[in-house]
Design a protein around this motif. Structure first.
Motif, PDB file in Angstrom:
ATOM      1  N   ALA A 144       0.084   7.377  -1.034  1.00 27.27           N
ATOM      2  CA  ALA A 144      -0.936   8.077  -1.818  1.00 27.27           C
ATOM      3  C   ALA A 144      -2.307   7.432  -1.654  1.00 27.27           C
ATOM      4  CB  ALA A 144      -0.540   8.111  -3.289  1.00 27.27           C
ATOM      5  N   SER A 145      -2.357   6.122  -1.459  1.00 25.71           N
ATOM      6  CA  SER A 145      -3.651   5.461  -1.305  1.00 25.71           C
ATOM      7  C   SER A 145      -4.321   5.807   0.027  1.00 25.71           C
ATOM      8  CB  SER A 145      -3.493   3.948  -1.445  1.00 25.71           C
ATOM      9  OG  SER A 145      -2.708   3.433  -0.398  1.00 25.71           O
ATOM     10  N   LEU A 146      -3.582   6.386   0.959  1.00 27.94           N
ATOM     11  CA  LEU A 146      -4.143   6.795   2.245  1.00 27.94           C
ATOM     12  C   LEU A 146      -4.635   8.242   2.249  1.00 27.94           C
ATOM     13  CD1 LEU A 146      -1.539   5.175   4.664  1.00 27.94           C
ATOM     14  CD2 LEU A 146      -3.832   4.351   4.116  1.00 27.94           C
ATOM     15  N   THR A 147      -4.421   8.960   1.178  1.00 28.82           N
ATOM     16  CA  THR A 147      -4.789  10.369   1.106  1.00 28.82           C
ATOM     17  C   THR A 147      -6.252  10.628   1.485  1.00 28.82           C
ATOM     18  OG1 THR A 147      -3.060  10.849  -0.479  1.00 28.82           O
ATOM     19  CG2 THR A 147      -4.874  12.422  -0.378  1.00 28.82           C
ATOM     20  N   PRO A 148      -7.226   9.847   0.991  1.00 24.80           N
ATOM     21  CA  PRO A 148      -8.613  10.129   1.395  1.00 24.80           C
ATOM     22  C   PRO A 148      -8.846  10.002   2.901  1.00 24.80           C
ATOM     23  CG  PRO A 148      -8.583   8.715  -0.526  1.00 24.80           C
ATOM     24  CD  PRO A 148      -7.162   8.805  -0.032  1.00 24.80           C
ATOM     25  N   GLU A 158     -15.801  12.105   0.417  1.00 20.98           N
ATOM     26  CA  GLU A 158     -14.585  11.318   0.223  1.00 20.98           C
ATOM     27  C   GLU A 158     -14.325  10.413   1.432  1.00 20.98           C
ATOM     28  OE1 GLU A 158     -10.562  11.872  -2.112  1.00 20.98           O
ATOM     29  OE2 GLU A 158     -10.863  13.456  -0.647  1.00 20.98           O
ATOM     30  N   MET A 208       0.854  -1.170   0.000  1.00 20.09           N
ATOM     31  CA  MET A 208       0.000   0.000   0.000  1.00 20.09           C
ATOM     32  C   MET A 208       0.899   1.232   0.000  1.00 20.09           C
ATOM     33  SD  MET A 208      -2.881   1.182   2.796  1.00 20.09           S
ATOM     34  CE  MET A 208      -3.971  -0.164   2.454  1.00 20.09           C
ATOM     35  N   SER A 209       0.614   2.132  -0.900  1.00 22.44           N
ATOM     36  CA  SER A 209       1.395   3.361  -0.968  1.00 22.44           C
ATOM     37  C   SER A 209       0.771   4.436  -0.091  1.00 22.44           C
ATOM     38  CB  SER A 209       1.465   3.859  -2.411  1.00 22.44           C
ATOM     39  OG  SER A 209       0.218   4.377  -2.811  1.00 22.44           O
TER      40      SER A 209
END
Length: 76
Positions: free
Chosen positions: A4-8, A71, A1-2
């Protein structure tokens, strides 16, 4: 998991709080209070079918009645 995928989760553009409360000492009131207190810039959608307004914001009766999909949604 990057990262960026945690941004939301870490920096959402909009937040719905399902079970929002006027009482800032209740689990349904704290997230809304903190988002407002610390200057969250996006739309906040309190969801509470029993109230037209929660902590000064227009409340919605259910997620389907929101003007847009949030979101991030918190179920409290």
């Amino acid at each position: 998991m990057s990262v960026a995928s945690l941004t939301p989760f870490l920096n959402p553009k909009s937040v719905a709080i399902i079970g929002a409360s006027n009482e800032v000492n209740k689990v349904g009131g704290r997230p809304l209070h903190y988002l407002k207190q610390y200057g969250f810039k996006g739309p906040i959608y309190p969801i509470n079918p029993g109230r037209p307004e929660v902590q000064g914001l227009k409340a919605f009766k259910d997620p389907a009645s929101l003007p847009e999909g949030p979101e991030l949604a918190l179920v409290v």
